[in-house]
Design a protein around this motif. Structure first.
Motif, PDB file in Angstrom:
ATOM      1  N   PRO A 362     -23.670 -69.350 -79.885  1.00 60.82           N
ATOM      2  CA  PRO A 362     -23.225 -70.277 -78.834  1.00 60.82           C
ATOM      3  C   PRO A 362     -22.013 -69.765 -78.061  1.00 60.82           C
ATOM      4  O   PRO A 362     -21.876 -70.034 -76.865  1.00 60.82           O
ATOM      5  N   LEU A 363     -21.128 -69.034 -78.728  1.00 64.78           N
ATOM      6  CA  LEU A 363     -19.939 -68.515 -78.047  1.00 64.78           C
ATOM      7  C   LEU A 363     -20.306 -67.494 -76.979  1.00 64.78           C
ATOM      8  O   LEU A 363     -19.580 -67.329 -75.987  1.00 64.78           O
ATOM      9  N   GLY A 365     -23.094 -67.641 -75.226  1.00 63.02           N
ATOM     10  CA  GLY A 365     -24.066 -68.225 -74.318  1.00 63.02           C
ATOM     11  C   GLY A 365     -25.493 -68.034 -74.757  1.00 63.02           C
ATOM     12  O   GLY A 365     -26.416 -68.082 -73.927  1.00 63.02           O
ATOM     13  N   ARG A 366     -25.709 -67.833 -76.058  1.00 64.26           N
ATOM     14  CA  ARG A 366     -27.052 -67.596 -76.585  1.00 64.26           C
ATOM     15  C   ARG A 366     -27.362 -68.590 -77.697  1.00 64.26           C
ATOM     16  O   ARG A 366     -27.914 -68.247 -78.744  1.00 64.26           O
ATOM     17  N   GLU A 367     -27.012 -69.848 -77.459  1.00 66.60           N
ATOM     18  CA  GLU A 367     -27.236 -70.874 -78.480  1.00 66.60           C
ATOM     19  C   GLU A 367     -28.703 -71.037 -78.837  1.00 66.60           C
ATOM     20  O   GLU A 367     -29.028 -71.524 -79.929  1.00 66.60           O
ATOM     21  N   LEU A 430     -21.110 -76.569 -82.727  1.00 69.17           N
ATOM     22  CA  LEU A 430     -21.118 -75.498 -81.731  1.00 69.17           C
ATOM     23  C   LEU A 430     -22.264 -75.690 -80.739  1.00 69.17           C
ATOM     24  O   LEU A 430     -22.101 -75.468 -79.532  1.00 69.17           O
ATOM     25  N   ILE A 431     -23.414 -76.088 -81.254  1.00 68.63           N
ATOM     26  CA  ILE A 431     -24.552 -76.343 -80.367  1.00 68.63           C
ATOM     27  C   ILE A 431     -24.258 -77.516 -79.447  1.00 68.63           C
ATOM     28  O   ILE A 431     -24.568 -77.477 -78.247  1.00 68.63           O
ATOM     29  N   GLN A 433     -21.330 -78.487 -78.398  1.00 68.98           N
ATOM     30  CA  GLN A 433     -20.380 -78.061 -77.372  1.00 68.98           C
ATOM     31  C   GLN A 433     -21.086 -77.298 -76.256  1.00 68.98           C
ATOM     32  O   GLN A 433     -20.685 -77.378 -75.091  1.00 68.98           O
ATOM     33  N   ALA A 434     -22.138 -76.558 -76.616  1.00 68.73           N
ATOM     34  CA  ALA A 434     -22.904 -75.832 -75.602  1.00 68.73           C
ATOM     35  C   ALA A 434     -23.865 -76.751 -74.859  1.00 68.73           C
ATOM     36  O   ALA A 434     -24.169 -76.520 -73.681  1.00 68.73           O
ATOM     37  N   ASP A 435     -24.346 -77.790 -75.535  1.00 70.15           N
ATOM     38  CA  ASP A 435     -25.314 -78.712 -74.933  1.00 70.15           C
ATOM     39  C   ASP A 435     -24.966 -80.135 -75.361  1.00 70.15           C
ATOM     40  O   ASP A 435     -25.592 -80.704 -76.263  1.00 70.15           O
ATOM     41  N   LYS A 680     -17.401 -68.576 -74.535  1.00 63.97           N
ATOM     42  CA  LYS A 680     -16.955 -69.957 -74.690  1.00 63.97           C
ATOM     43  C   LYS A 680     -15.897 -70.022 -75.781  1.00 63.97           C
ATOM     44  O   LYS A 680     -15.938 -69.246 -76.743  1.00 63.97           O
TER      45      LYS A 680
END
Length: 683
Positions: A362-363, A365-367, A430-431, A433-435, A680
């Motif tokens: 996720p950090l 950009g590949r969550e 973490l996921i 935070q990304a979505d 991220k």
């Protein structure tokens, strides 16, 4: 930023056989590792097996229900006045202990090799292969191997289809027209024959009676094979451009290419049911498209303007680690520590390592790569509930060492570990935070909430101090401590608080009542133990920095990996400096170095962070192929690669609560130029 240039300046290349550094092609669910010929022609020249492995290929020796967890010998440990059983030793049930530890085991699906012949008719050996030049094109995911046999040139192109478990091979050489090049596939026996994994990593090429290989269909330039062993089976399809196939041993088939051309193309597909095949051209094109999209759509870092001479090596490690983690750690199961390279610990996953394998996705950009394996926790929730209930706890307790089925296995260490428990919660956060959507919360709510229910059930209230203790019994992340005499390790204390706070936040986001005990326990965790101005491994270990200064310095994880809300920063800095001074780094593991770097970064010590990240230590070695070398027999250790990616992302992009996160983890004296986009911040 010129992403392609950054990637291509670190494409690995060999001009001689490297016994610890084979190159691999793969897709996250399957991978194929090759020697200098582009196939697996000379496996005996390598320190570890050349793997052909998948997430779906597993085997149970003697059948799926030969033993169950009820057949293990459980040792009873006092747990604040009640007895809880842990299968730590074989006891009187050694056969069940070792079977459960080894089964299910990940299959070596087959060895795909060339057979070269000299002018005399004798079969060529590795010493007959000269003029070696092998290159792994990271941008395209394509391996090119050039060499000569008795001066005759050979060029081999190898790739894996990104969505099907198919290996495509193109061989170009006058040897084909001369009838001096063949290809064969050979299948090993699946059984584990040693109780120590270091001996069990190598395939068993004897015991033909333990398995079956049947030719199920044969047509023009195509054959379908079926493999079976006990109650398990899988299929193999082989398609080629010209030639004929012959059975040359009980579990070996050889392709005799046509001699009308200097080019041979073939595709070999593996699957549990129906293998896919494709033309070599299509496989190469699909691989190129897939990997170009991978590199273009994630984050990127560029260290090229740095004056520090270590910057090029760090950038090399970062680039190669992205490729390796996508291939080996980005699939539908939490990976084993060696990925698809070969079996470590019988091919099983260590769930306390899943965070190290995958937290970086996720950090960067590949969550989506992390999402593939997160649903597996939902699948094994029933297993985790049973484990918790069997020990008298609530909720779901995640096991440690598991096969695809998620069932725990006996071990001298695994049953006693607890630090895997908050991992799925932290990964789910973490996921989110990304979505940050309702669907993300709904998708993982049971994972988060049931893990939290176990955590409050496991924590023990000290009535006198009015704080919650962890253990005994437990084994800290620093595994050299005994189950029955370990209490309140700092990292686990902080992680318990952190995980429970995630559960509270998720309930608030979902607008549902939280279990009141989550906040109660999180707000009253015991203070991390310290003495003489440094944090201890745990409360009952005063000799942390003398007799116990080996294995993981996991007390550092309480500030760095985690925000350290229970931690005194001055004491942690003293601890970090003490660890650097006295720790036995030969006993550490690959993820310890990025862990220390993350701690240094949070403490405002960027020079120290870089020093830890690039420390000259055997366990911090990164081979030509990018794998994190640990020791003989363990030349691939993906938690090190994943930890590196998490650490550099944090050092560059910062963390929540950091007022100026831009490159704060790197020295600010002009020696480091760190350019990046798409990263991220850390939590």
């Amino acid at each position: 930023m010129d992403r392609r240039q950054i990637v291509e300046r670190h494409q690995p290349e060999l001009n001689k056989l490297d016994s610890v550094s084979p190159f691999s092609v793969g897709n996250g669910e399957f991978a194929f590792s090759a020697d200098i010929t582009g196939l697996q022609t000379f496996p005996e020249q390598y320190e570890v097996p050349l793997g052909t492995q998948s997430n779906w290929g597993w085997h149970y020796t003697g059948g799926h229900e030969r033993f169950t967890e009820k057949d293990a010998d459980y040792q009873m440990f006092d747990t604040y006045g009640r007895s809880v059983g842990y299968p730590m030793k074989p006891g009187d049930k050694a056969e069940a202990y070792h079977w459960l530890r080894q089964n299910p085991h990940r299959l070596q699906l087959g060895r795909i090799s060339f057979r070269f012949f000299l002018g005399s008719g004798a079969e060529a050996q590795a010493s007959d292969v000269t003029d070696i030049r092998q290159r792994l094109n990271l941008w395209k995911g394509i391996l090119t191997s050039e060499f000569a046999v008795q001066g005759v040139p050979v060029r081999v192109t190898t790739a894996c289809h990104p969505t099907s478990d198919v290996v495509g091979v193109r061989a170009e050489s006058p040897l084909i027209e001369q009838g001096r090049l063949q290809m064969f596939i050979r299948f090993p026996a699946p059984d584990m024959t040693h109780t120590a994994w270091a001996k069990a990593i190598f395939p068993d090429w004897s015991h033909d009676d333990r398995h079956r290989t049947e030719l199920r269909a044969a047509g023009e330039n195509r054959a379908d094979l079926e493999r079976s062993m006990d109650e398990d089976s899988y299929k193999v399809s082989w398609a080629w451009s010209a030639g004929s196939l012959e059975r040359t041993a009980a579990h070996e088939f050889t392709l005799l290419p046509g001699t009308e051309s200097e080019v041979l193309e073939c595709a070999i597909g593996f699957a549990a049911q129906i293998p896919q095949t494709a033309s070599v051209s299509d496989i190469l094109a699909a691989s190129e498209s897939h990997w170009e999209a991978f590199w273009m759509n994630g984050a990127v870092m560029d260290f090229s303007g740095s004056a520090d001479p270590r910057a090029y090596e760090l950038e090399r490690r970062v680039v190669l680690s992205q490729f390796l983690c996508a291939m080996h750690s980005g699939g539908s199961l939490p990976p084993q520590e060696t990925g698809f390279m070969y079996n470590s610990w019988f091919g099983k996953s260590h769930l306390e390592m899943h965070w190290w394998h995958a937290s970086h996705f996720p950090l960067w950009g590949r969550e989506s790569y992390l999402l593939k394996s997160m649903d597996w926790y939902s699948d094994i929730l029933p297993v985790a509930r049973v484990l918790a209930q069997s020990q008298g706890y609530e909720g779901a307790r995640w096991p440690k060492m598991v096969g695809f089925d998620g069932k725990p296995c006996p071990s001298p260490v695994a049953p006693g570990l607890i630090w895997q428990q908050p991992h799925p919660m932290a990964l789910a956060e973490l996921i989110y935070q990304a979505d940050p959507t309702q669907s993300t919360l709904e998708r993982f709510r049971d994972i988060v909430f049931e893990a939290a229910d176990f955590m409050v059930s496991f924590a023990h209230l000290d009535e006198e101090k009015r704080v919650y203790d962890l253990g005994p019994p437990l084994i800290p992340a620093q595994e050299c401590h005994p189950l029955q005499a370990s209490k309140n390790p700092p990292y686990e204390l902080e992680y318990w608080k952190y995980g429970l706070e995630i559960a509270v936040n998720w309930a608030e986001r979902l607008q549902i009542p939280a279990n009141p005990r989550w906040a109660e326990v999180a707000g009253a965790m015991a203070e991390p133990p310290q003495a003489d101005g440094v944090y201890l491994a745990h409360e009952l270990c005063p000799d942390t920095f003398t007799a116990k200064n080996h294995d993981h310095p996991s007390m550092l994880g309480a500030l760095g990996i985690l925000p350290g809300t229970l931690i005194d920063r001055k004491v942690m800095l003293n601890t970090l400096l003490k660890v650097k001074e006295v720790w036995k780094w030969g006993s550490a593991w690959g993820w310890d170095f990025p862990m220390c770097a993350m701690t240094a970064a949070r403490l405002g010590e960027p020079d120290l962070a870089v020093d830890f990240l690039l420390m000259d230590a055997t366990k911090n070695t990164y081979l030509t192929n990018g794998h994190n070398y640990q020791r003989p027999g363990l030349s691939a250790y993906l938690p090190g690669n994943g930890g590196l990616l998490t650490a550099v992302a944090m050092m560059a992009c910062g963390w929540k609560g950091n007022p100026d996160g831009h490159n704060q983890g790197f020295p600010q004296d002009g020696s480091w130029s760190v350019k990046w986009e798409g990263l991220k911040p850390w939590l």
